[in-house]
Design a protein around this motif. Sequence first.
Motif, PDB file in Angstrom:
ATOM      1  N   THR A  64     -11.362  -5.788 -12.084  1.00  0.00           N
ATOM      2  CA  THR A  64     -10.089  -5.252 -11.588  1.00  0.00           C
ATOM      3  C   THR A  64     -10.003  -3.765 -11.880  1.00  0.00           C
ATOM      4  OG1 THR A  64      -9.266  -7.295 -12.537  1.00  0.00           O
ATOM      5  CG2 THR A  64      -7.670  -5.893 -11.419  1.00  0.00           C
ATOM      6  N   MET A  65     -10.485  -3.392 -13.058  1.00  0.00           N
ATOM      7  CA  MET A  65     -10.479  -1.989 -13.453  1.00  0.00           C
ATOM      8  C   MET A  65     -11.221  -1.142 -12.415  1.00  0.00           C
ATOM      9  SD  MET A  65      -9.131  -0.403 -15.822  1.00  0.00           S
ATOM     10  CE  MET A  65      -9.073   1.362 -15.834  1.00  0.00           C
ATOM     11  N   ARG A 116     -10.030   2.307   0.088  1.00  0.00           N
ATOM     12  CA  ARG A 116     -11.096   1.760  -0.745  1.00  0.00           C
ATOM     13  C   ARG A 116     -12.437   2.219  -0.181  1.00  0.00           C
ATOM     14  NH1 ARG A 116      -8.731  -3.004  -3.084  1.00  0.00           N
ATOM     15  NH2 ARG A 116      -6.693  -3.248  -2.113  1.00  0.00           N
ATOM     16  N   SER A 150       2.818   1.366  -3.573  1.00  0.00           N
ATOM     17  CA  SER A 150       2.082   1.804  -4.770  1.00  0.00           C
ATOM     18  C   SER A 150       1.916   3.315  -4.762  1.00  0.00           C
ATOM     19  CB  SER A 150       0.719   1.106  -4.840  1.00  0.00           C
ATOM     20  OG  SER A 150       0.016   1.313  -3.647  1.00  0.00           O
ATOM     21  N   GLU A 156     -11.659  -1.811  -9.313  1.00  0.00           N
ATOM     22  CA  GLU A 156     -10.877  -1.735  -8.079  1.00  0.00           C
ATOM     23  C   GLU A 156      -9.754  -0.702  -8.224  1.00  0.00           C
ATOM     24  OE1 GLU A 156      -9.328  -5.470  -6.805  1.00  0.00           O
ATOM     25  OE2 GLU A 156      -8.286  -4.588  -5.084  1.00  0.00           O
ATOM     26  N   VAL A 157      -9.060  -0.769  -9.356  1.00  0.00           N
ATOM     27  CA  VAL A 157      -7.952   0.171  -9.585  1.00  0.00           C
ATOM     28  C   VAL A 157      -8.456   1.609  -9.527  1.00  0.00           C
ATOM     29  CG1 VAL A 157      -6.302   1.013 -11.319  1.00  0.00           C
ATOM     30  CG2 VAL A 157      -6.552  -1.438 -10.907  1.00  0.00           C
ATOM     31  N   LEU A 158      -9.612   1.844 -10.181  1.00  0.00           N
ATOM     32  CA  LEU A 158     -10.180   3.197 -10.177  1.00  0.00           C
ATOM     33  C   LEU A 158     -10.521   3.650  -8.767  1.00  0.00           C
ATOM     34  CD1 LEU A 158     -12.533   3.495 -13.252  1.00  0.00           C
ATOM     35  CD2 LEU A 158     -10.609   4.968 -12.627  1.00  0.00           C
ATOM     36  N   ASN A 218       0.832  -1.198   0.000  1.00  0.00           N
ATOM     37  CA  ASN A 218       0.000   0.000   0.000  1.00  0.00           C
ATOM     38  C   ASN A 218       0.867   1.249   0.000  1.00  0.00           C
ATOM     39  OD1 ASN A 218      -2.107  -1.763   0.187  1.00  0.00           O
ATOM     40  ND2 ASN A 218      -2.367  -1.515   2.393  1.00  0.00           N
ATOM     41  N   VAL A 265      -9.214   2.646  -5.904  1.00  0.00           N
ATOM     42  CA  VAL A 265      -7.999   2.953  -5.146  1.00  0.00           C
ATOM     43  C   VAL A 265      -7.376   4.259  -5.651  1.00  0.00           C
ATOM     44  CG1 VAL A 265      -5.673   2.182  -4.580  1.00  0.00           C
ATOM     45  CG2 VAL A 265      -7.558   0.554  -4.551  1.00  0.00           C
ATOM     46  N   ALA A 266      -7.382   4.441  -6.974  1.00  0.00           N
ATOM     47  CA  ALA A 266      -6.754   5.630  -7.548  1.00  0.00           C
ATOM     48  C   ALA A 266      -7.409   6.900  -7.034  1.00  0.00           C
ATOM     49  CB  ALA A 266      -6.826   5.589  -9.072  1.00  0.00           C
ATOM     50  N   TYR A 279     -15.489  -6.059  -5.894  1.00  0.00           N
ATOM     51  CA  TYR A 279     -15.527  -5.179  -7.056  1.00  0.00           C
ATOM     52  C   TYR A 279     -16.058  -5.931  -8.272  1.00  0.00           C
ATOM     53  CZ  TYR A 279     -12.676  -1.904  -4.413  1.00  0.00           C
ATOM     54  OH  TYR A 279     -12.213  -1.027  -3.480  1.00  0.00           O
TER      55      TYR A 279
END
Lengths: 326, 306
Positions: A182-183, A170, A102, A185-187, A99, A189-190, A179
């Motif tokens: 994966t996309m 999150r 990243s 989830e990435v969004l 964490n 977190v971003a 989620y």
Amino acid sequence: MLRYIGKRLLHLIPVLFVITIVIFAIVELMPGDPVNAYLGVGSKTTIEQQTRIREQLGLDQGPVVRYFKWLGRVARLDFGRSLKYRKPVVDVIGTFIWNSFSMNLVVMILAFAISIPVGIRSAVKKYGRFDNFWTVFSLTGVSMPSFFFALLLIFFIAIPIKWIPLNGMRTTLLAAKGYNSTMHEVLDVAIHMLLPVIVLTISSLASLTRYVRNSVIEVINQDYIRTARSKGLAEKVVIYKHAFRNALLPIVTLLGFYIPGLFGGALILETVFLWPGIGNILYTSILDRDYSMVMAINVFYAILMVLGNLMADVSYALVDPRIKVK
Amino acid sequence: MEKHPHSVELTEAQKKAMAVGPWRLAWDRFKKNRIALWGGSLFLIILVSVLLVPVISSYKLSEFDLANKNLPPSGEHLLGTDEQGRDVLLRLFLGGRISLRVGIMAAGVTVLLGALVGGIAGYYGGVVDNILMRFAEIVYSIPFVPTVISISAALMFRVSSEYKMYLIMFLIGILSWPGLARLVRGQILSLREQEFMLATEALGLSSFSRIVRHLLPNTLAYIIVSATLSMASAILTEAGLSFLGLGVTPPTPTWGNMIERARDFKVFRDFYWMWIPPGVMIMLTVVSINLLGEGLRDSFDPKENR
């Protein structure tokens, strides 16, 4: 080269030895009884049971004995179990590292990508309007406490704009439900990363732009740059081919110093944003009196620091042929 | 007889130019450095107001006034009141006293240790130098933030509230000296070989007097610059620690622990006047000190000819 690295590594042993003593002493001074912390609040145990647990945890021996036993285990990367997470400390750290990593990676890429062109331009037009702007910018950046800047961002951006989260990594509901992709989830977190990344990037830009600028200025004043100019080369070629390559030297050194630091979290900032990184875990472990965690994370930070210094020296020696390896 | 007022003036100007020492030169350059002057004046204003405002203020720190709690800024309370009805403006400047004191004293500890260790290492050289510099390297390798936080958490409950600020200053000072020690050592290594040191040897002066009275004053420029910059970072460190609740704790106000109130979400969202002013004060103070430090660095640097 290998001999140089080997020698530097040997140098690290006494340094790490002293640092571990300091860390052990700090944790010894910490208030509270780890047995009580282990049992949790309000548990009903007899004195005999407590004594047995104390013996099991090895807490009945003197500090010197315990230090060397601990050191022996540390050398085998056994940091014991976390009282709070009820898991081996190494596993707990292993999950939270990523964490921090990243977020730091994004910050480092942004910081270097911005500061190198900015630093070069400031150096070329020294004391120009562009340079002065960045001077003021970096001065404000180093003078602003990061946590206060973070609070201001939350107050003026995250509170009025509903879709920017206040803190965390999150969306709780989404993370619990799972989620869609994966996309997704990435969004998620971003978007949680947005504000902390802004704060960290700006505070690293503050010193990085100055650093790049000064090393470019240093190079521009050299004789070989004058030669390049008098040869009639275009200014662009002089700056980007002759000056920048040489100015890169200290920058690469700095990069070497930064890389190990990627794994360590910015403690105060992670605490403000409740980002579940290493820094935040150290803070909560201190509050929870989870001593094996506190010791392990401190050792971890010390290793990162020492490795950073080592990497800086080694990368300097690698890049600069003038430095003779002794 | 003809008078030559012109030529007289010239010789006087020449005399003056000859009499200009390094300090005078530095001062002249400093006066011309507008940024440094701005920083210095801003810092003076902050210092004076931190000392004066609590004296002028009609409120007292110990006065609780629960009927007037959480008031927004108004004519009566320029920065509003806090959750216990205390005047925020008063607390802000009283807090400033503590924050500045921590900064100044932490910088003092840093400078004292750094100058002494660097001075001794540079003067004696050899084994002493080796040991001291290895030690400096070790202290330098200690990760600052995690260690300061862990130590102050460890000692938190062993030290009473009023002594905590001394604890914090020493902690910061003890961990920050190696940078200055290296700088001073390097300077002294080269100064040692100069003729005036030979003269002190011929005079039979003691080592102590040679280090403290003849070598260190020549590194004063570096020491002063380093003192200002380390004061700035000490103020930031204290603020961070107090913000985490691991520094100076209430009821003693500091800028850091005033911002700490913002960790309560209601205070953060609805009572912005309680936490924004101390943050702004930290920023102004640190900016002013950094400007001053940079300005001093430029004034002392003979290479700088702007």
